[in-house]
Design an enzyme around this catalytic site. Structure first.
Site, PDB file in Angstrom:
ATOM      1  N   GLY A  16       0.067  -0.998  -0.071  1.00 15.87           N
ATOM      2  CA  GLY A  16       0.215  -0.164  -0.168  1.00 15.87           C
ATOM      3  C   GLY A  16       0.961   1.539  -0.097  1.00 15.87           C
ATOM      4  N   GLU A  35      10.080   4.664   7.873  1.00 14.05           N
ATOM      5  CA  GLU A  35       9.993   2.645   7.585  1.00 14.05           C
ATOM      6  C   GLU A  35      10.748   1.980   8.863  1.00 14.05           C
ATOM      7  OE1 GLU A  35       8.814  -0.777   6.222  1.00 14.05           O
ATOM      8  OE2 GLU A  35       9.205  -1.327   7.708  1.00 14.05           O
ATOM      9  N   GLY A 109       6.683  -6.914   3.504  1.00 13.67           N
ATOM     10  CA  GLY A 109       6.182  -8.600   3.063  1.00 13.67           C
ATOM     11  C   GLY A 109       6.364  -8.575   1.861  1.00 13.67           C
ATOM     12  N   ASN A 113       8.016 -12.698   1.172  1.00 17.29           N
ATOM     13  CA  ASN A 113       6.414 -13.649   1.013  1.00 17.29           C
ATOM     14  C   ASN A 113       6.920 -14.529  -0.355  1.00 17.29           C
ATOM     15  OD1 ASN A 113       5.935 -12.063  -1.510  1.00 17.29           O
ATOM     16  ND2 ASN A 113       4.913 -11.406  -0.338  1.00 17.29           N
ATOM     17  N   GLY A 114       6.035 -15.017  -0.717  1.00 16.72           N
ATOM     18  CA  GLY A 114       6.014 -16.583  -1.230  1.00 16.72           C
ATOM     19  C   GLY A 114       5.862 -15.532  -3.097  1.00 16.72           C
ATOM     20  N   MET A 116       3.658 -15.377  -3.928  1.00 20.16           N
ATOM     21  CA  MET A 116       2.173 -15.808  -4.850  1.00 20.16           C
ATOM     22  C   MET A 116       1.340 -14.550  -4.976  1.00 20.16           C
ATOM     23  SD  MET A 116       1.541 -19.464  -3.237  1.00 20.16           S
ATOM     24  CE  MET A 116       0.938 -19.895  -4.537  1.00 20.16           C
ATOM     25  N   GLU A 353      -2.406 -23.930  -1.742  1.00 19.18           N
ATOM     26  CA  GLU A 353      -1.129 -23.691  -1.774  1.00 19.18           C
ATOM     27  C   GLU A 353      -0.133 -25.303  -1.853  1.00 19.18           C
ATOM     28  OE1 GLU A 353       1.541 -21.196  -0.248  1.00 19.18           O
ATOM     29  OE2 GLU A 353       0.224 -19.281  -0.961  1.00 19.18           O
ATOM     30  N   HIS A 438      -0.733 -13.850   6.330  1.00 17.15           N
ATOM     31  CA  HIS A 438      -1.913 -13.368   5.641  1.00 17.15           C
ATOM     32  C   HIS A 438      -2.926 -12.573   6.842  1.00 17.15           C
ATOM     33  CE1 HIS A 438      -1.981 -16.352   2.043  1.00 17.15           C
ATOM     34  NE2 HIS A 438      -0.603 -15.385   2.597  1.00 17.15           N
ATOM     35  N   GLY A 466      -3.138  -3.590   3.985  1.00 22.73           N
ATOM     36  CA  GLY A 466      -4.025  -4.387   3.837  1.00 22.73           C
ATOM     37  C   GLY A 466      -5.121  -4.628   5.213  1.00 22.73           C
ATOM     38  N   ASN A 476      -3.672 -15.824  -2.265  1.00 22.43           N
ATOM     39  CA  ASN A 476      -3.274 -15.446  -1.584  1.00 22.43           C
ATOM     40  C   ASN A 476      -3.157 -13.862  -1.620  1.00 22.43           C
ATOM     41  OD1 ASN A 476      -2.496 -17.244  -2.597  1.00 22.43           O
ATOM     42  ND2 ASN A 476      -0.486 -17.320  -1.794  1.00 22.43           N
TER      43      ASN A 476
END
Ligand code: FDA
Length: 497
Positions: A16, A35, A109, A113-114, A116, A353, A438, A466, A476
């Protein structure tokens, strides 16, 4: 220090925040991003920026003295180990009934993260974000987000032959033999780079067990996409290792933002004050919810509405493993980047997944992270006694997720004559039901904010991460977080600035 004045301050550098920074900068507005995590742009003494999943060091966890691996057991033995306390990349944030994993650093993230990158099925969108125009999302904002994130899908011919997806081919075979749709899932990993890893012509990352504590190569994290573009405008500055602790109306207009600079031990070294005309809360579902709940309860933003802190969900995450027969090895080489899933959402409320278990040895295990239609929603609240924000999620609230995941795996086990692994999450424990990757909600769109993320009681304050999404995306979440941010910032730039 004090007196600094910025037109826009963005709290957090995840999806975001990165969308907001890029689009505002492109509109000619100077943006300052804050951050709490590190910059992750400098190699350590081993020449690498990130440490491998199999060899966690101080870079792995956010202010912990012991690792807290999501898969915390192997063959019944705990695998966690001591590490020096440091502002590492993965935060395993403990609430009373759930551990919420989050990325810490410039890129949020996207660092851990993966990758996906899944757009929900259009038929499911109405239950994901009921107040948002689906035509606009699917015609404009999902395509915009997917393009800017660099989303791509594995070459199916390569999938069929490469050693590193043997585990996913076993997943496909078992899904199809039980009649479940098997789907390829897009990812932001550079698929051509992964082919070079497999061919031995590029430094290995996905094929070297890297993921949870960062990928040194191949993954198009936000640092390489939105944030790189934002920096290239010359209008965006980022302050890593800075944490926002307060936002309140300033007497002369705008908002006073209190920021604590910290060292890599997590100790505050300096407290700074900035005046910002506008503030975007992009600290993630947990970070934004914690800030807003605290600011409302402690009287700094008392007019935030009663929906603040509500509507939090875990995207129905639950993990499990299955023990395969000896004729179904899943491979000693496993790409850490998942590329496929089993879709039983409509019939059973679960999308699983097919996940890697990159241990480097043959385990005969199939491993899955399921996203389920868990209806439970939790609430954040201010605890005056501890001076912290609590979350009232209870571990037993995962039971619907387990039941939904079982609609897939009980059937596969029956068909294959196999059983669940009981050695991955404890001693004789089947379900990884203690965590989520998530977190979603806490400042839900069109409830805590207006339909574009404005905190209307305070003109100039916005939520853009989120926390806007009411607990579940059916897949995801980061593509939806990004697309929603693209939609909202376009409206905000057009009408508020
Ligand atoms: P995000 O959490 O990305 O960013 C928030 C940022 O704000 C963080 O960098 C944080 O440090 C910072 N911050 C917080 N509080 C602050 C404060 N007070 N001051 C300053 N900074 C502050 N999703 C997906 O779609 N596909 C996938 O494959 C995966 N896989 C996955 C694996 C793992 C291990 C995790 C932990 C997560 C995933 N996810 C995922 C989830 C995905 O990464 C997640 O949904 C998004 O990163 C959320 O984006 P946001 O912009 O909401 O916040």
């Amino acid at each position: 220090t004090g007196g600094a004045h910025v037109p826009v301050l963005v709290i957090g550098t995840g999806y975001g925040g990165s969308v907001a920074a890029l689009r505002l900068a492109q509109a000619g507005i100077d943006v300052h991003m804050i951050e709490m995590g590190m910059a992750w742009d400098t190699p350590g003494s081993d020449g690498k920026i990130f440490c491998a999943t199999t060899a966690p060091d101080q870079r792995s966890y956010w202010l912990r003295t012991r690792t807290k691996a999501p898969l915390n057991y192997f063959l019944g033995f705990p695998i966690d180990r001591d590490i020096p306390r440091y502002t590492g990349i993965l935060d395993a944030e403990d609430f009373s009934g759930i551990t919420v994993y989050q990325g810490r650093g410039v890129g949020g993230g996207s660092l851990v993260n993966g990758g996906m990158a899944v757009t929900p099925k259009r038929a499911n969108f109405g239950s994901v974000l009921p107040s948002v125009n689906a035509d606009e999302m699917y015609n404009i904002y999902y395509p915009r987000a997917n393009a800017a994130l660099g989303v791509g899908t594995i070459d199916p011919a390569w999938f069929d032959t490469t050693d590193c997806y043997q585990y996913a081919r076993v997943g496909r075979k078992h899904a199809q033999r039980s009649g479940f749709p098997f789907v390829f899932v897009p990812d932001v990993y550079d698929w051509d780079y992964m082919k070079q890893e497999a061919a031995g012509t590029a430094t290995k990352s996905a094929l070297a067990g890297e993921i949870l504590y960062g990928n040194n190569h191949g993954k198009k994290s936000l640092q390489r996409t939105y944030i790189a573009q934002a920096k290239a405008t010359g209008r965006v500055t980022i302050s890593p290792l800075h944490k926002v602790t307060s936002v309140a109306p300033a007497s002369g207009g705008g908002y006073t933002v209190v920021i604590e600079q910290m060292n890599t031990n997590g100790d505050t070294t300096t407290t700074k004050t900035v005046i910002a005309d506008r503030v975007f809360f992009a600290a993630g579902s947990v970070g934004t919810s914690k800030l807003l709940v605290k600011l409302k309860a402690t009287g700094l933003l008392p007019n935030l509405n009663g929906e603040i802190g509500k509507g939090w969900g875990d995207n129905g995450n639950v993990m499990c493993g299955r023990a395969n027969h000896l004729w179904d090895p899943t491979g000693s080489l496993q790409s850490t980047i998942p590329c496929s899933g089993i879709d039983n959402w409509a019939a059973g409320g679960a999308f699983a997944e097919v996940a890697p278990l990159p241990t480097g040895i043959e385990t005969f295990a199939s491993f899955y992270l399921s996203i389920t239609k868990n209806p439970n929603r939790a609430q954040f609240s201010w605890n005056a006694a501890t001076g912290k924000v609590d979350l009232n999620w209870q571990t037993s609230w995962k039971q619907p997720s387990i039941d939904m995941a079982k609609t897939i795996f009980d059937k596969i086990n029956a068909k294959e004559g196999t059983i669940y692994r009981t050695d991955l999450f404890g001693v004789y424990k089947i379900w990884g039901d203690h965590l989520t990757y998530h977190p979603l909600g806490g400042a839900v769109l069109n409830k805590a904010t207006d339909n574009y993320g404005r905190l209307t009681a305070y003109p100039g304050l916005y939520v853009i991460d989120g926390s806007l999404i009411p607990g579940n995306t059916s897949v995801n979440p980061f593509v939806t977080i990004t697309a929603l941010a693209e939609r909202n910032i376009e409206k905000i730039i057009a009408t508020d600035l």
